[in-house]
Design an enzyme around this catalytic site. Structure first.
Site, PDB file in Angstrom:
ATOM      1  N   SER A 141       1.597  35.156  35.201  1.00 21.06           N
ATOM      2  CA  SER A 141       0.744  35.717  36.267  1.00 21.06           C
ATOM      3  C   SER A 141       1.431  35.439  37.597  1.00 21.06           C
ATOM      4  CB  SER A 141      -0.615  35.004  36.239  1.00 21.06           C
ATOM      5  OG  SER A 141      -1.324  35.238  37.441  1.00 21.06           O
ATOM      6  N   TYR A 154      -6.821  27.972  36.501  1.00 23.55           N
ATOM      7  CA  TYR A 154      -5.995  29.121  36.063  1.00 23.55           C
ATOM      8  C   TYR A 154      -4.545  28.938  36.517  1.00 23.55           C
ATOM      9  CZ  TYR A 154      -4.653  34.032  35.361  1.00 23.55           C
ATOM     10  OH  TYR A 154      -4.036  35.189  34.942  1.00 23.55           O
TER      11      TYR A 154
HETATM   12  N1  LIG Z   1      -5.766  41.345  34.678  1.00 19.45           N
HETATM   13  C1  LIG Z   1      -5.032  40.714  35.586  1.00 19.45           C
HETATM   14  O1  LIG Z   1      -5.176  40.915  36.803  1.00 19.45           O
HETATM   15  C2  LIG Z   1      -3.951  39.764  35.126  1.00 19.45           C
HETATM   16  C3  LIG Z   1      -2.930  39.440  36.030  1.00 19.45           C
HETATM   17  C4  LIG Z   1      -1.938  38.531  35.633  1.00 19.45           C
HETATM   18  C5  LIG Z   1      -1.976  37.997  34.367  1.00 19.45           C
HETATM   19  N2  LIG Z   1      -2.991  38.326  33.521  1.00 19.45           N
HETATM   20  C6  LIG Z   1      -2.983  37.695  32.201  1.00 19.45           C
HETATM   21  O2  LIG Z   1      -2.948  38.688  31.214  1.00 19.45           O
HETATM   22  C7  LIG Z   1      -3.501  38.177  30.006  1.00 19.45           C
HETATM   23  C8  LIG Z   1      -4.477  39.208  29.426  1.00 19.45           C
HETATM   24  O3  LIG Z   1      -5.542  39.364  30.328  1.00 19.45           O
HETATM   25  P1  LIG Z   1      -6.272  40.775  30.570  1.00 19.45           P
HETATM   26  O4  LIG Z   1      -6.218  41.033  32.019  1.00 19.45           O
HETATM   27  O5  LIG Z   1      -5.787  41.785  29.628  1.00 19.45           O
HETATM   28  O6  LIG Z   1      -7.786  40.358  30.273  1.00 19.45           O
HETATM   29  P2  LIG Z   1      -8.839  40.759  29.132  1.00 19.45           P
HETATM   30  O7  LIG Z   1      -8.918  42.234  28.999  1.00 19.45           O
HETATM   31  O8  LIG Z   1     -10.071  39.987  29.462  1.00 19.45           O
HETATM   32  O9  LIG Z   1      -8.159  40.180  27.822  1.00 19.45           O
HETATM   33  C9  LIG Z   1      -8.154  38.816  27.525  1.00 19.45           C
HETATM   34  C10 LIG Z   1      -7.890  38.678  26.036  1.00 19.45           C
HETATM   35  O10 LIG Z   1      -7.842  37.291  25.719  1.00 19.45           O
HETATM   36  C11 LIG Z   1      -8.671  37.080  24.581  1.00 19.45           C
HETATM   37  N3  LIG Z   1      -9.206  35.730  24.565  1.00 19.45           N
HETATM   38  C12 LIG Z   1      -9.861  35.080  25.558  1.00 19.45           C
HETATM   39  N4  LIG Z   1     -10.274  33.884  25.130  1.00 19.45           N
HETATM   40  C13 LIG Z   1      -9.856  33.764  23.836  1.00 19.45           C
HETATM   41  C14 LIG Z   1      -9.978  32.758  22.850  1.00 19.45           C
HETATM   42  N5  LIG Z   1     -10.639  31.609  23.067  1.00 19.45           N
HETATM   43  N6  LIG Z   1      -9.434  32.992  21.642  1.00 19.45           N
HETATM   44  C15 LIG Z   1      -8.793  34.150  21.364  1.00 19.45           C
HETATM   45  N7  LIG Z   1      -8.633  35.128  22.271  1.00 19.45           N
HETATM   46  C16 LIG Z   1      -9.167  34.936  23.486  1.00 19.45           C
HETATM   47  C17 LIG Z   1      -9.759  38.124  24.698  1.00 19.45           C
HETATM   48  O11 LIG Z   1     -10.299  38.424  23.432  1.00 19.45           O
HETATM   49  P3  LIG Z   1     -11.724  37.974  22.854  1.00 19.45           P
HETATM   50  O12 LIG Z   1     -12.692  37.941  23.992  1.00 19.45           O
HETATM   51  O13 LIG Z   1     -12.012  39.023  21.828  1.00 19.45           O
HETATM   52  O14 LIG Z   1     -11.472  36.650  22.256  1.00 19.45           O
HETATM   53  C18 LIG Z   1      -8.976  39.321  25.206  1.00 19.45           C
HETATM   54  O15 LIG Z   1      -8.400  40.016  24.136  1.00 19.45           O
HETATM   55  C19 LIG Z   1      -4.143  36.845  30.372  1.00 19.45           C
HETATM   56  O16 LIG Z   1      -3.292  35.795  29.980  1.00 19.45           O
HETATM   57  C20 LIG Z   1      -4.239  36.908  31.877  1.00 19.45           C
HETATM   58  O17 LIG Z   1      -4.220  35.633  32.461  1.00 19.45           O
HETATM   59  C21 LIG Z   1      -3.959  39.210  33.863  1.00 19.45           C
END
Ligand SMILES: NC(=O)c1ccc[n+]([C@@H]2O[C@H](COP(=O)([O-])OP(=O)(O)OC[C@H]3O[C@@H](n4cnc5c(N)ncnc54)[C@H](OP(=O)(O)O)[C@@H]3O)[C@@H](O)[C@H]2O)c1
Length: 238
Positions: A141, A154
Site C-alpha cells: 500500500s 494499518y
Molecule cells: N482499496 C485500496 O484503496 C487499497 C490501497 C492499497 C492497498 N490495498 C490493499 O489491497 C488488498 C485488498 O484490498 P481491497 O481493496 O481489494 O479490499 P476488499 O475488497 O475489502 O478485499 C479484502 C479481501 O480480504 C479478505 N479478508 C479480509 N479479512 C480476511 C480474513 N480474516 N481471512 C481471509 N480473508 C480476509 C476479504 O474476504 P472475506 O471478507 O470474504 O474474508 C476480501 O476478499 C488489501 O491488502 C489492502 O490493504 C487496498
C-alpha cells in the site's frame, strides 16, 4: 489452457472481492489454475465458477493459524504440492486514531495483513526452494512507506509486510524463487465502504485506481522471464 501461465498454479488470498478477485481473474485469464482463499464461501464459490480452469474455492479465516494450515493442506492435496504463485492480498483497513483504537482491531489488522502473509510464505517456501521456482507477491500500500492519520495499525502492518518482502527478497536471491511487492495508492474497492469518514474520507472514485490496474501490475511481475525479479511496483493515479 493456453497463456503465459498455462500449467502453473496460484493461490490468491482475499479473492472474494476487490483487488484479489481482479488478480484471480488476471491469473486465470493467463492460464493459471487458481485457488481463491477468503472467509465468504458463497463469493469464493461464485469466483471459482467464473474463473473455470479447475479453480478451487478454499474458505478460510486467515487470522486463524490452524485454519490457514488446514487450507494449505487442502490446497496441496488438490494441486499436488505448493502453488507456483502466491499472492498475499487479503487485508483489512479499519482506520482509527491510535488513542481510540481497540486492542482487538490492532491485533486483527496485524493478523490478517502481516502474520497471514508470513504463514503462507513459510508454508510454501520449502517446496519452492526445492523446485528452484516460485513467486511470492505481496500487495502492499502507499501506507507501507508513508504515514497517514488513522493508519497506526494499518500502516504498521503494511510497513511490516514491505520489510518482510525485502528480507525475503534477500533470503531467496539466486534460489529461483522470486518475490514482488505491489503497492497501490487508493483503489476503488469495497474496502472503503466500512471506513469511518470522520477518520479518513475516501477519495472520489475518479481519483482512485481500479482493481484491474493492480491486477495488471501483478500479471506483469509474474510473467517476466525466470531470470528477472520485479522487486517493487508502486502505483498511483496519473
Ligand atoms: N482499496 C485500496 O484503496 C487499497 C490501497 C492499497 C492497498 N490495498 C490493499 O489491497 C488488498 C485488498 O484490498 P481491497 O481493496 O481489494 O479490499 P476488499 O475488497 O475489502 O478485499 C479484502 C479481501 O480480504 C479478505 N479478508 C479480509 N479479512 C480476511 C480474513 N480474516 N481471512 C481471509 N480473508 C480476509 C476479504 O474476504 P472475506 O471478507 O470474504 O474474508 C476480501 O476478499 C488489501 O491488502 C489492502 O490493504 C487496498
Amino acid at each position: 489452457m493456453s497463456g503465459a501461465l498455462a500449467g502453473r498454479t496460484a493461490l490468491v488470498s482475499g479473492a472474494s472481492s476487490g483487488i484479489g478477485l481482479a488478480v484471480a481473474r488476471a491469473l486465470a485469464g493467463a492460464g493459471a489454475r487458481v485457488a481463491v482463499v477468503a472467509r465468504r464461501a458463497d463469493r469464493l464459490a461464485a469466483a471459482a465458477a467464473e474463473l473455470g480452469g479447475g479453480a478451487l474455492a478454499i474458505p478460510c479465516d486467515l487470522a486463524d493459524a490452524p485454519a490457514v494450515a488446514r487450507a494449505l493442506a487442502q490446497l496441496r492435496g488438490a494441486f499436488g504440492g505448493a502453488p507456483d504463485l502466491v499472492v498475499s492480498n487479503a487485508g483489512i483497513f479499519a482506520p482509527a486514531p491510535l488513542a481510540a483504537m481497540s486492542e482487538d482491531a490492532f491485533r486483527d489488522t496485524l493478523a490478517v495483513n502481516l502474520v497471514a502473509p508470513f504463514l503462507l510464505a513459510r508454508a510454501v517456501l520449502p517446496d519452492m526452494l526445492a523446485r528452484r521456482a516460485g513467486h511470492l507477491v505481496t500487495i502492499g500500500s502507499a501506507a507501507d512507506r508513508q504515514a497517514f492519520p488513522g493508519s497506526g495499525a494499518y500502516g504498521a502492518s503494511k510497513a511490516g509486510a514491505r520489510m518482510m518482502h525485502e528480507v525475503l527478497r534477500m533470503e531467496t536471491r539466486g534460489t529461483g524463487v522470486r518475490t514482488t511487492l505491489v503497492s497501490p495508492a487508493a483503489v476503488d474497492t469495497p474496502i472503503w465502504e466500512e471506513v469511518d469518514p470522520s477518520v479518513v474520507r475516501a477519495p472520489h472514485a475518479a481519483a482512485m485506481l481500479d482493481a484491474a490496474d493492480v491486477a495488471r501490475a501483478v500479471l506483469y511481475a509474474v510473467t517476466q522471464p525466470a531470470t528477472v525479479n520485479v522487486d517493487e511496483l508502486r502505483l498511483s493515479c496519473a
